[in-house]
Structure formats: C-alpha cells, structure tokens
Motif scaffolding. Structure first.
Motif, short mmCIF file in Angstrom:
data_model
loop_
_atom_site.label_atom_id
_atom_site.label_comp_id
_atom_site.label_asym_id
_atom_site.label_seq_id
_atom_site.Cartn_x
_atom_site.Cartn_y
_atom_site.Cartn_z
N PRO A 1 -5.91 0.45 -5.01
CA PRO A 1 -6.31 -0.30 -3.81
C PRO A 1 -5.56 -1.63 -3.70
O PRO A 1 -5.38 -2.33 -4.70
CB PRO A 1 -7.81 -0.54 -4.03
N HIS B 1 1.49 6.44 3.39
CA HIS B 1 0.71 6.75 2.19
C HIS B 1 1.29 7.89 1.35
O HIS B 1 0.80 8.14 0.25
CB HIS B 1 -0.74 7.09 2.56
N MET C 1 -15.83 2.51 -6.00
CA MET C 1 -15.99 3.63 -5.07
C MET C 1 -15.08 4.80 -5.45
O MET C 1 -15.46 5.96 -5.33
CB MET C 1 -15.71 3.17 -3.64
N ARG C 2 -13.87 4.47 -5.91
CA ARG C 2 -12.98 5.55 -6.35
C ARG C 2 -13.49 6.20 -7.62
O ARG C 2 -13.42 7.41 -7.78
CB ARG C 2 -11.57 5.00 -6.55
N ARG D 1 0.83 -1.21 0.00
CA ARG D 1 0.00 0.00 0.00
C ARG D 1 0.86 1.26 0.00
O ARG D 1 0.45 2.29 -0.55
CB ARG D 1 -0.93 -0.02 1.22
N GLY E 1 -16.21 8.60 -6.87
CA GLY E 1 -15.85 9.68 -5.97
C GLY E 1 -16.25 9.51 -4.53
O GLY E 1 -16.17 10.45 -3.74
N VAL E 2 -16.64 8.30 -4.13
CA VAL E 2 -17.04 8.07 -2.74
C VAL E 2 -15.84 8.06 -1.81
O VAL E 2 -15.87 8.60 -0.71
CB VAL E 2 -17.83 6.74 -2.62
N LEU E 3 -14.73 7.43 -2.25
CA LEU E 3 -13.55 7.31 -1.40
C LEU E 3 -12.31 7.35 -2.28
O LEU E 3 -12.14 6.51 -3.17
CB LEU E 3 -13.59 5.98 -0.62
N GLY E 4 -11.45 8.32 -2.02
CA GLY E 4 -10.23 8.46 -2.79
C GLY E 4 -9.05 7.78 -2.11
O GLY E 4 -9.18 7.14 -1.07
N ALA E 5 -7.88 7.95 -2.71
CA ALA E 5 -6.66 7.35 -2.18
C ALA E 5 -5.93 8.36 -1.30
O ALA E 5 -5.71 9.51 -1.72
CB ALA E 5 -5.76 6.91 -3.33
N PRO E 6 -5.53 7.99 -0.08
CA PRO E 6 -4.79 8.91 0.77
C PRO E 6 -3.39 9.15 0.24
O PRO E 6 -2.77 8.26 -0.34
CB PRO E 6 -4.75 8.18 2.12
N LEU F 1 -13.92 -1.41 -4.27
CA LEU F 1 -13.10 -0.23 -3.98
C LEU F 1 -12.78 0.55 -5.25
O LEU F 1 -12.72 1.78 -5.23
CB LEU F 1 -11.82 -0.67 -3.27
#
Length: 271
Positions: free
Chosen positions: A103, A247, A232-233, A97, A236-241, A229
């Motif tokens: 993901p 990270h 979801m990206r 990661r 636009g629900v959850l992006g990458a940190p 996942l």
C-alpha cells in the motif's frame, strides 16, 4: 509487527525541532506493534533550512517525485509493509503505486478523501501559495472538487513557520486562525493543513479546531491509514490490484534495469 516507511519532504537535521515533533507525534498515534521508519530528502537536495523555495516550482517537484518513487521501491525491497508520502501535493503517488505492490498512502489524498467520506466540505491552509495549483489539480483528478471550498495561506509565510519552530508561536497561530476562519466563512467544515510542517506545529500546540471546524491531523491520519490497509490485506478484506495500466506489475529484474537506466545515469550522459 507492522513496518511502515514515512517519506518526508524535508532534510532531517535542518530543523531539529521538526524532527523531534515527528518522532513524538508518531509515537503517540501508532500502536507499539507498529514500527515506523522516517526518511527524508537527500542532504544535497537543498541548502537552506526549508525546501519552500524549491517546491514553488513544478520542475523541482518533478525531481522530488522521482525520488519518492525510488524510495517506494526501496521500502518494498527492504520488507516494509506500506509506504507513506508525507507531503500534501503527493509527489509520485500514482507512479509509486505502479511500481510496488505494498500500500502507498498520500498525505493529501488521504486527508481530502477522509473529509469527503464524512460528508464534510474542507478548506486547505498552507504557507506556500504556489502549492494550491498542484493540490487543486489532485483534488479535481480525485473527483473531490465539490468538497473543497478553497485555499488560504499564512500572511507571514515561511517566516512565520521558522519563528514557530524557534518557539515564537504567536504569529503562526494568529495567521493560521485568520486563514482557517476565512475558509469556515466560505463553508469549510474541516481544515486540512497545506503542508506537513504546519501540521506538526498544530498537533504540538494542540490546535484541534477553528470556529467549530476540526483541523485534520493529516500526518497522523496517513500513517494510521497505512497501518489499517496492511491489516486489511492481512485479514483478506482488501487485496492488491494487479490489473489495469497503473497496477499491472513489472518483474523485479525489469524494475531494476529501468531504475539503473533512468535513475542512476548522470545528467546528459549518452548510451
């Protein structure tokens, strides 16, 4: 089209029946719009049919983890949307990661969090007793120890697995049922297969629960989560940190330099 890379902890071709079960299994659980690539360990990694003799040792697992991280880099570079580590002890999960922006999903982490998310205590049934230690450490690090009632193992060990892949399922089923039942008696409300090999056998044989406790299809769950996942990206629900020690991304040329320096240098060589 969603493209997933599934990284096995075995060598393709050593147990042809296992390869067939993976292919059939993933064809059932994934949508036609999802493309899955299954990669294995290098053929030189071990000479036997199964790697169980090696994975009993943390020293060998450290080497496997390095390979899994390198494969994650390859997956991202080749345009895959997500990367799945298909083994319960999740070798190289955190490091993979750190290296890639796509993901990265782990078999063990996914199954354990899924049980806890549903408010279900879980037990782990495997055939390699030594893996209880790294898996328990992962569970503790993930803050899930209160959800795990413990571990149990097939009395027939790897031999029961080998016979099952040869078509003799009786001992495997008896051993798994006995081990899972002991965990149900200790409070388990769902059972997680301790390795990918028994997971595939259980799916093939249609074993869905033991004593009322569902048996988690951890491989199927991991690839479905990876696809989810990605979706979801995309919406636009959850992006990458991109912040924090694990990270914050490195520039690709720096990754290439470090990869060539540490992963392609012969053992003991000097600069």
């Amino acid at each position: 089209m969603t493209r997933l890379w599934f990284q096995k902890h075995t060598v393709r071709g050593r147990v042809p029946e296992l390869d067939t079960l993976y292919d059939q299994h993933f064809a059932r659980v994934l949508s036609p719009s999802t493309q899955l690539r299954i990669e294995s360990l290098p053929s030189e990694a071990y000479g036997q049919d199964l790697p169980e003799g090696l994975v009993r040792h943390g020293a060998a697992e450290a080497m496997f983890a390095t390979h899994f991280v390198s494969q994650a880099i390859a997956a991202e570079r080749e345009g895959y949307d997500a990367y799945v580590i298909g083994t319960s002890q999740d070798p190289g999960l955190r490091e993979a990661r750190a290296m890639v922006g796509i993901p990265v999903v782990g078999y063990g982490e996914t199954a354990f969090h899924f049980c806890a998310m549903g408010g279900q205590k879980f037990g782990v049934v495997g055939f390699i007793p030594e893996l209880a230690e790294p898996i328990a450490e992962n569970i503790d690090r993930q803050g899930l120890s209160k959800w795990c009632v413990g571990f149990a193992h097939l009395t027939g060990g790897a031999d029961a697995i080998r016979r099952a892949f040869a078509g003799e399922h009786g001992q495997f089923l008896d051993d798994f049922t006995a081990a899972a039942s002991s965990l149900v008696e200790r409070g388990a409300e769902c059972i997680v297969p301790g390795e990918g090999l028994p997971n595939e056998l259980l799916v093939h044989l249609g074993v869905r629960d033991v004593g009322g406790a569902p048996v988690v299809d951890a491989d199927g769950l991991a690839v479905r989560l990876a696809a989810f996942l990605v979706e979801m990206r995309q919406c636009g629900v959850l992006g990458a940190p991109t912040t924090g020690y694990w990270h914050r991304p490195l520039q690709s040329h720096v990754v290439d330099h470090l990869r060539a320096t540490f992963l392609a240098r012969p053992y003991g060589s000097r600069g």
